[in-house]
Design an enzyme around this catalytic site. Structure first.
Site: not given
Ligand code: F6P
Length: 398
Positions: A120, A123, A145, A180, A189, A240, A293
């Site tokens: 990403g 890198t 992301d 609810r 991110r 987030e 992920r």
């Molecule tokens: O960049 C990918 C990501 O999954 C983001 O969406 C998230 O904020 C972050 O990495 C989480 O990072 P880590 O795996 O270091 O908790």
């Protein structure tokens, strides 16, 4: 030792995502089958390059991994070669050293023609700097992301979208049964791509995006309006990186040694307590976290990662280093890595998916009919300056 075959290095850096193994497989197969090249895989991202940890990758390693999540090479998002954490003697303290020259020496000692760096923004930023020191690199964009400049889409995004959409579908039925408000927090991110896309795919009623700091009254109005229409539940999809107007970014933790050490997470608890406080309607929070992920890559991601991997080797064979492979308007292309490094691609007011959401009457955390331009705040230049806070599950500060 005299080598007859060309050799290519490969590494996966940053957070993992579904599709990394599909890309590795594509690189190894194309290198070996099409060009009779050898491939050397560095372990754990730039860490393997700095510490000379690698192995010869062959067709056997590449077999049976197309559908496997994660990365057979390992990865790390805490290994910037220019600011490398090194344990100091017996003090058990870390100091940061510039290990980039060691990385170059290790690269050169292996007789590689170039390095394929799958990752990403971190890198790509590291790659741009290593290129200046003489390592020829081709970048391959991955991240759930979807926030890399130069490509319309990164692989990993679609698989995370499938996971998030499935979760929203499941939350719908329980939200409906209990009347609810369900708040589901997705990663992404500082960019709202995953929240917006999963909110649309999952039929979210309210979507909160980092690019549009929210107005809590507008959110509660939407909840009330739905109730008035007899829809006694609401689904809030919350990125987030979302924050209240004038409010802080909510942190899950700070990670030592990581170039961008902030890990977001927990804003949905704050949104939940605010909605409960203002509407008296019961809310529940689900933070999807790293589930997004994991798991097998979607068919789309397998194909995209494969196309990127093949194209990366084609560029390497032609000696066209310094490029990141990319998809633009559904066509495979490439852009200069230096154009990508240090940048972030966030949503804009003119993003077609934003317009789709508005047409559907989805609340984006701003009052109905408001001009979105008045609420837009580009997280790119400012995100590091925003105040941050950690929030506990009752929405209060830690
Ligand atoms: O960049 C990918 C990501 O999954 C983001 O969406 C998230 O904020 C972050 O990495 C989480 O990072 P880590 O795996 O270091 O908790």
């Amino acid at each position: 030792m005299v080598r007859n075959k060309k050799r290519l290095g490969i590494l996966t850096g940053g957070g993992d995502c579904p599709g990394l193994n599909a890309a590795i497989r594509a690189v190894v197969r194309t290198a070996e089958i099409e060009f009779d090249m050898e491939v050397v895989g560095f372990r754990d991202g730039f860490e393997g390059l700095v510490e000379n940890r690698y192995f010869e990758l062959n067709l056997e390693h590449a077999s049976g991994i197309l559908a496997r999540g994660g990365t057979i090479l390992g990865t790390s998002n805490r290994s910037d070669p220019f600011h490398y954490p090194v344990l100091q003697g017996d003090k058990e303290e870390f100091v940061y050293l510039d290990r980039s020259s060691q990385a170059v020496r290790n690269f050169e000692s292996l007789g590689l023609i170039g390095l394929i760096a799958i990752g990403g923004d971190g890198t790509m930023t590291g790659s741009a700097r290593l290129m200046e020191k003489g390592i020829p690199i081709i970048g391959v964009p991955k991240t759930i992301d979807n926030d890399l400049v130069g490509t319309d889409v990164t692989f990993g995004f679609d698989s995370a979208l499938v996971t998030a959409t499935d979760a929203i579908d499941k939350l719908h039925t329980t939200a409906q049964s209990h009347h609810r408000v369900m708040i589901v927090e997705v990663m992404g991110r500082y960019a709202g791509w995953l929240a917006l896309a999963s909110g649309l795919a999952g039929g979210g009623d309210i979507i909160l995006l980092p690019e549009f700091p929210y107005d809590i009254e507008a959110i509660c109005d939407q909840v009330h309006d739905r109730n008035a229409q007899g829809k006694t539940f609401s689904i809030v999809v919350c990125g987030e990186g979302a924050r209240q107007q004038g409010g802080e970014l909510v942190l899950r933790q700070k990670v030592k040694h990581s170039p961008d050490n902030i890990r977001l997470g927990g804003i949905s608890h704050r949104v939940s307590s605010q909605i409960e406080g203002l509407t008296n309607i019961e809310c529940r929070v689900t933070i999807l976290g790293h589930l997004q992920r994991g798991g097998i890559p979607s068919a789309l991601d397998r194909i995209l990662a494969t196309r990127f991997g093949v194209e990366a080797v084609h560029l390497a064979e032609k000696g066209e280093f310094g490029k990141m492979v990319a998809l633009q308007s559904n066509r495979l292309t490439s852009v200069d890595i230096t154009e990508v490094a240090g940048k972030m691609r966030c949503l804009t007011v003119n993003e077609p998916l934003i317009k789709t959401a508005v047409s559907l009457g989805i609340c984006l955390g701003v009052p109905v009919g408001a001009n979105l331009k008045d609420y837009f705040q580009d997280p790119v230049p400012k995100h590091q300056a925003y105040p941050t806070v950690a929030v506990q599950s009752d929405g209060g500060e830690k």
